[in-house]
Design a protein around this motif. Structure first.
Motif, PDB file in Angstrom:
ATOM      1  N   LEU A  19     -90.831  70.213 -71.614  1.00 17.76           N
ATOM      2  CA  LEU A  19     -91.421  70.813 -72.804  1.00 17.76           C
ATOM      3  C   LEU A  19     -90.482  70.770 -73.995  1.00 17.76           C
ATOM      4  CD1 LEU A  19     -93.309  73.957 -71.457  1.00 17.76           C
ATOM      5  CD2 LEU A  19     -94.174  71.663 -71.858  1.00 17.76           C
ATOM      6  N   PRO A 212     -97.682  69.577 -70.641  1.00 15.64           N
ATOM      7  CA  PRO A 212     -96.786  68.545 -71.166  1.00 15.64           C
ATOM      8  C   PRO A 212     -97.486  67.208 -71.401  1.00 15.64           C
ATOM      9  CG  PRO A 212     -96.273  69.011 -68.869  1.00 15.64           C
ATOM     10  CD  PRO A 212     -97.213  70.084 -69.327  1.00 15.64           C
ATOM     11  N   VAL A 395     -92.297  79.164 -71.521  1.00 11.18           N
ATOM     12  CA  VAL A 395     -92.853  78.031 -72.257  1.00 11.18           C
ATOM     13  C   VAL A 395     -92.500  78.162 -73.731  1.00 11.18           C
ATOM     14  CG1 VAL A 395     -95.023  76.982 -73.022  1.00 11.18           C
ATOM     15  CG2 VAL A 395     -94.706  77.585 -70.618  1.00 11.18           C
TER      16      VAL A 395
END
Length: 416
Positions: A19, A212, A395
Motif C-alpha cells: 500500500l 492494492p 491501512v
C-alpha cells in the motif's frame, strides 16, 4: 545519486508494491515524475494479499477494511470493491454464553438491552457512549495532540470498570493491536476508535487483495514490474535480482521491514507482531449473522463466518470460518482451537475441514506510548523509506507514509 534525469528515464524507483509503495508511486506520477515500481512477488499488496484455495477466497491473515480512513476515501472508488459490512458491535464468549456488545451511538436500543442482560452497567455504557461520541466528533488533529499513555490507562481514566475492560475492550482490541496487555499508544487507540465510529467495517467481494489491486490499476502502463526483487542500492539506483541495475534519481524503499533493514542499514524498526489465521470449511454456518466473535479467555483474538459477510468467499453450500490467534502456527494449536470454537459457537467442530492456516510474521508494528504518528522518509540524499513502521500500523498509516515520501521526493528533485 545524480541530480539529472537517469539514462533509463526514471526519476524515481519505488521498491515494493504494498500500500505504501503504490500510494507513493501514484503521487509521484501525479506530480509529473517518471516512476518505476519493482515488486519481488508475483502480485501487488505485500501483506494485503488474497489466495484462491479450493474455491475459497483466503486472505493472508484475517483483515477487514475500514471505509472511514481519509486516505482510503481520497484514493479509492469504494463502489468498485463491492463491500459488504460486518454487524456494528460484536459478540464475546464469556465461558458460559455469548454476550452482544452493541455500539450505543448506532444501536442505542440494543445497547440499553445489554444493561439488563449483564453486558454492561449504566456507568460503563455511559462511558462508552461518551468516549465514542468524543472520538467521532473531535478534530483528528486534537486527537493526535492528546497526551499519550497506554490504552489500558486511558480506558481507566475514561471511567470504565476493570470488569468491563476485561470483558469488552481487552478481547476485542487484542485482535486490533495484536497484543493482549492494552500497552498500545492511547493516541493510536483513539484514532482507531474514531475511524470505527465514523466508518463501516467491511470485506471486499474479492478479498482484501482487491484494495492494492485497485490502487495499482491507476498506475500508468509500464510502471509496475513484478517478480523483480531489489537486492541492493547503488549510487545511481538499484540492483535487481543480483545483476541488472536500474538507474533513478531517487529510490524509495517501501518493502517489508526485513527487506527495508537489509537495503538501508541502520534503519530503526519497531518490533513486529505475528498473527496466524485458521480457515475452516463447514457445510453449515455456526452463526447466521456477519458478526465478529471474541473470547474472554483469549484463546483466539476473533472469529467470524466470512460467508455471512461475503457469500462468495466459499463455494455454494459451504461456510468459511476465519479465526485468528496471536503468534505462529504450532503443533497441536489448531486442535486446541477447535475445542474453543466448539464452545464459543455451541456446535461440534470435529467435522470441520481445515482449509489452510496463514501466518503473517510482520503483521503489525508494536505501537507503544510515545509513538510518532508520522516520520520523515528521507534517509540520505536520494534515498527514502515508507511503510506502516514509519507511521501507524493501519491501512491509513501505510498510505499516509507513502504520500509523505512522495512529497519529500518531489520537493527534493525540484530543488536539485
Amino acid at each position: 545519486m545524480g541530480s539529472r534525469r537517469s539514462v533509463n528515464g526514471w526519476d524515481a524507483v519505488v521498491v515494493g508494491a504494498g500500500l505504501a509503495g503504490l500510494a507513493c508511486a501514484r503521487d509521484l506520477g501525479a506530480a509529473g515524475l517518471r516512476v518505476r515500481v519493482l515488486e519481488a512477488q508475483d502480485g501487488v499488496g505485500g501483506r494485503m494479499r488474497s489466495d484462491l484455495v479450493d474455491g475459497c477466497v483466503v486472505d493472508r491473515g484475517f483483515q477487514v477494511f475500514n471505509t472511514a480512513y481519509p486516505q482510503v476515501r481520497r484514493r479509492l472508488p469504494l463502489r468498485e470493491l463491492r463491500l459488504r459490512p460486518f454487524t456494528p458491535g460484536f459478540l464475546v464468549h464469556t465461558g458460559r454464553r455469548r454476550l452482544r456488545f452493541a455500539d450505543p451511538t448506532r444501536a442505542p436500543r440494543q445497547a440499553l438491552r445489554g444493561v439488563g442482560g449483564g453486558v454492561a452497567g449504566p456507568r460503563d455504557l455511559a462511558a462508552l457512549a461518551t468516549l465514542t461520541g468524543r472520538d467521532m466528533l473531535a478534530p483528528a488533529a486534537l486527537v493526535r495532540r492528546a497526551r499519550d499513555t497506554s490504552t489500558r490507562r486511558a480506558l481507566a481514566a475514561a471511567g470504565f470498570s476493570e470488569g468491563f475492560v476485561e470483558r469488552f475492550f481487552r478481547p476485542f482490541l487484542s485482535g486490533v493491536f495484536l497484543e493482549e496487555d492494552l500497552a498500545t499508544s492511547s493516541r493510536f487507540f483513539h484514532l482507531v476508535w474514531r475511524s470505527m465510529a465514523r466508518g463501516t467495517i467491511c470485506l471486499p467481494a474479492a478479498g482484501v487483495a482487491a484494495v492494492p489491486e485497485l490502487l495499482a490499476s491507476a498506475l500508468p502502463p509500464g510502471t509496475l514490474a513484478l517478480e523483480s526483487p531489489v537486492t541492493a542500492l547503488t549510487d545511481d539506483g538499484v540492483v535487481v535480482d543480483g545483476g541488472r541495475e536500474v538507474a533513478a534519481r531517487a529510490v524509495v524503499v517501501a518493502s517489508s521491514p526485513t527487506v527495508a533493514a537489509a537495503l538501508l542499514p541502520g534503519l530503526p524498526l519497531p518490533p513486529y507482531r505475528t498473527v496466524t489465521t485458521y480457515y475452516h470449511l463447514t457445510p453449515r454456518s455456526p452463526l447466521r449473522e456477519p458478526t465478529l466473535v471474541t473470547d474472554v479467555r483469549r484463546r483466539f483474538t476473533n472469529s467470524c463466518v466470512l460467508t455471512e459477510v461475503q457469500p462468495g468467499h466459499a463455494p455454494r453450500g459451504y461456510a468459511l470460518v476465519a479465526t485468528s490467534v496471536l503468534g505462529a502456527d504450532t503443533a497441536g494449536r489448531e486442535r486446541t482451537l477447535r475445542d474453543a470454537l466448539a464452545e464459543c459457537y455451541g456446535t461440534d467442530t470435529g467435522g470441520w475441514e481445515l482449509l489452510t492456516a496463514r501466518t503473517v510474521a510482520e503483521a503489525l508494528p508494536a505501537m507503544e506510548p510515545g509513538l510518532p504518528l508520522s516520520r520523515r522518509s528521507r534517509r540520505a540524499a536520494g534515498r527514502y523509506v515508507c511503510g506502516d513502521h514509519r507511521a501507524t500500523g493501519s491501512v491509513q498509516g501505510a498510505l499516509a507514509s507513502g504520500a509523505r515520501a512522495a512529497r519529500e521526493v518531489v520537493a527534493d528533485l525540484a530543488g536539485a
